[in-house]
Design a protein around this motif. Structure first.
Motif, short mmCIF file in Angstrom:
data_model
loop_
_atom_site.label_atom_id
_atom_site.label_comp_id
_atom_site.label_asym_id
_atom_site.label_seq_id
_atom_site.Cartn_x
_atom_site.Cartn_y
_atom_site.Cartn_z
N ILE A 79 0.70 -1.10 -0.03
CA ILE A 79 0.01 -0.07 0.05
C ILE A 79 0.93 1.38 0.22
N TYR A 80 0.37 2.33 -0.56
CA TYR A 80 1.02 3.79 -0.49
C TYR A 80 -0.21 4.82 -0.37
N SER A 81 0.05 5.53 0.46
CA SER A 81 -0.83 6.69 0.87
C SER A 81 -0.44 8.19 0.65
N SER A 82 -0.97 9.07 0.16
CA SER A 82 -0.99 10.33 0.32
C SER A 82 -1.86 10.98 1.19
N ALA A 83 -2.07 12.31 1.33
CA ALA A 83 -2.72 12.79 2.36
C ALA A 83 -4.12 12.57 2.04
N ASP A 84 -4.82 12.44 0.95
CA ASP A 84 -6.14 12.09 0.59
C ASP A 84 -6.25 11.03 0.02
N THR A 85 -5.63 10.11 -0.49
CA THR A 85 -5.66 8.86 -1.43
C THR A 85 -4.87 7.75 -0.89
N ASN A 145 9.03 -2.14 -3.87
CA ASN A 145 8.60 -1.85 -2.76
C ASN A 145 7.70 -0.39 -2.76
N ASN A 146 7.02 0.00 -1.70
CA ASN A 146 6.24 1.28 -1.83
C ASN A 146 7.05 2.57 -2.09
N TYR A 147 8.37 2.34 -2.34
CA TYR A 147 9.33 3.60 -2.86
C TYR A 147 9.00 3.44 -4.44
N SER A 148 8.53 2.49 -4.89
CA SER A 148 8.11 2.37 -6.43
C SER A 148 7.11 3.34 -6.78
N PHE A 149 6.36 4.04 -6.04
CA PHE A 149 5.31 4.72 -6.08
C PHE A 149 5.41 5.98 -5.70
N ASP A 150 4.49 7.07 -6.22
CA ASP A 150 4.51 8.22 -5.75
C ASP A 150 3.50 9.16 -6.33
N GLU A 151 2.44 9.96 -5.55
CA GLU A 151 1.77 10.80 -6.02
C GLU A 151 2.14 12.13 -5.81
N TYR A 152 2.07 12.69 -7.12
CA TYR A 152 2.42 14.23 -7.08
C TYR A 152 1.44 15.07 -8.11
N ASN A 153 1.11 16.06 -7.59
CA ASN A 153 0.19 17.07 -8.41
C ASN A 153 -1.18 15.98 -8.99
N GLY A 154 -1.54 15.27 -8.28
CA GLY A 154 -2.67 14.42 -8.68
C GLY A 154 -2.23 13.17 -9.51
N TYR A 155 -1.12 13.06 -9.77
CA TYR A 155 -0.72 11.98 -10.81
C TYR A 155 0.07 10.88 -9.96
N LEU A 156 0.05 9.56 -10.40
CA LEU A 156 0.66 8.40 -9.65
C LEU A 156 1.57 8.06 -10.51
N ARG A 157 2.99 7.97 -9.99
CA ARG A 157 4.26 7.53 -10.84
C ARG A 157 4.35 6.16 -10.13
N VAL A 184 14.76 -3.24 -12.26
CA VAL A 184 14.82 -1.83 -11.33
C VAL A 184 14.94 -2.43 -9.88
N LYS A 185 16.05 -1.70 -9.33
CA LYS A 185 16.67 -2.05 -7.97
C LYS A 185 16.21 -0.94 -6.99
N SER A 186 16.14 0.07 -7.35
CA SER A 186 15.70 1.33 -6.40
C SER A 186 15.06 2.42 -7.16
N VAL A 187 14.42 3.21 -6.50
CA VAL A 187 13.76 4.38 -7.00
C VAL A 187 13.65 5.51 -6.07
N ARG A 188 13.53 6.52 -6.28
CA ARG A 188 13.15 7.69 -5.68
C ARG A 188 12.53 8.80 -6.60
N THR A 205 20.37 -0.46 -3.50
CA THR A 205 19.18 -0.86 -3.37
C THR A 205 17.85 0.30 -2.29
N TYR A 206 18.74 1.28 -2.29
CA TYR A 206 17.83 2.43 -1.54
C TYR A 206 18.71 3.77 -1.73
#
Length: 325
Positions: free
Chosen positions: A23-29, A70-82, A121-125, A166-167
């Motif tokens: 799971i991954y969560s932003s403030a409202d999603t 892991n959940n660093y593979s995801f990120d929400e920014y300006n309404g878009y999920l990467r 893919v081994k790590s993402v930021r 890896t991180y």
């Protein structure tokens, strides 16, 4: 969802069929991720829920090709999920590394596919409108991505070096730290822990400023970012390290320490002396934190206080003795 402001907390629940792998969560999603294999194809199925206090509603669903780390593979920014994924193509027998950008309906609006040839893919930021991805097969390319236009993400730069991270941890001032494994042009050396310092001021030319290798060692921070402590005002990072050495009779001794690494001056150097136990194979939990100029390392048996500037042991408190353990 529950309201924690009183003992008589209002709560709501919502269930869907499936099995959440991450799971991954932003403030409202809140996003729910499930890896599926269908007709020799790896997919990540994504479900989103809107969060408004204790009101939880199903928002959207979608999918991308490939699996995630892991959940660093995801990120929400300006309404878009990467999302960053790796897909094994059975037709070419190669790994394919991808970046996908999805809108609030979880529809793919932009992508960078096949970032590197036959690498995972081994790590993402993700950092605002920028992204950094490490892939690996024989070498460790660090890719910098421009994500400012969700419909047209671009790979801007690439840096190759042995081993892989890896991180990835942002340090501020256009510095990025990678924690992972050392290696050569042929393979990664997973018996050696490596910390790398990158300059990301120019996205077209990320550069390696310095690296620090600890032989015959590993760190939980390789796969658990919460094990890392960032002393930002002191230009220090701390990571738990498990190391070993061989004995004359063919056995080996394990040691537990907390590596304090100074990255000031764009160079990496270790402040030595933060050993926790002489032989620490019996304890799995190991964390550290600091207060002023004191470092406190904690495992399931004891707490030790050190002088942060020189590694001098000041005192310790035994929580559970070996006999009681």
């Amino acid at each position: 969802a529950l309201d924690t402001s009183s003992a008589d907390a209002e709560k709501t629940s919502l269930a869907i069929l499936g099995r959440a792998n991450e799971i991954y969560s932003s403030a409202d999603t809140l996003y729910y991720f499930e890896t599926k294999y269908e007709e020799d194809t790896e997919k990540t199925v994504i479900t989103s829920f809107s969060l408004d206090k204790t009101d939880v509603k199903l928002k959207a669903s979608g999918e991308v090709i490939g699996r995630y780390n892991n959940n660093y593979s995801f990120d929400e920014y300006n309404g878009y999920l990467r999302c960053a994924t790796t897909f094994y193509d059975i037709r070419s027998y190669k790994d394919v590394s991808n970046i996908y950008i999805l809108n609030d309906k979880l529809e793919i609006v932009g992508s960078c596919e096949n970032i590197s040839d036959n690498e995972q893919v081994k790590s993402v930021r993700f950092m605002g409108d920028k992204g950094y991805v490490v892939t690996f097969r024989n070498t460790d390319p660090l890719f910098s991505l421009d994500l400012s236009d969700p419909e047209n993400p671009k790979v801007m730069g690439e840096l190759k070096l042995p081993g892989f991270s890896t991180y990835l941890h942002p340090l501020g001032n256009n510095l990025l730290m990678g924690i992972g494994y050392d290696g050569d042009e042929e393979s990664a050396d997973t018996s050696s822990l490596k910390v790398a310092l990158f300059d990301i001021s120019d996205m077209t030319k990320p550069t390696l400023l310095d690296e620090y290798v600890i032989k015959k060692a590993s760190s939980e921070s390789n796969y658990e970012p919460k094990a890392l402590v960032h002393f930002s005002e002191k230009n220090l990072i701390g990571i738990p390290v498990s190391s070993y050495s061989y004995t004359h009779n063919g056995g080996y001794m394990q040691y537990r320490s907390f590596a304090i690494i100074d990255y000031s001056g764009n160079r990496l150097s270790e402040i030595t002396g933060f050993f926790h136990d002489t032989q620490s194979g019996y304890s799995s939990l190991f964390r550290g934190t600091y207060i002023d100029d004191r470092l406190y390392t904690v495992d399931s048996l004891k707490v030790i206080e050190h002088n942060l500037s020189n590694g001098e042991k000041i005192r310790e408190a035994v929580v559970v003795s070996e006999s009681e353990k």
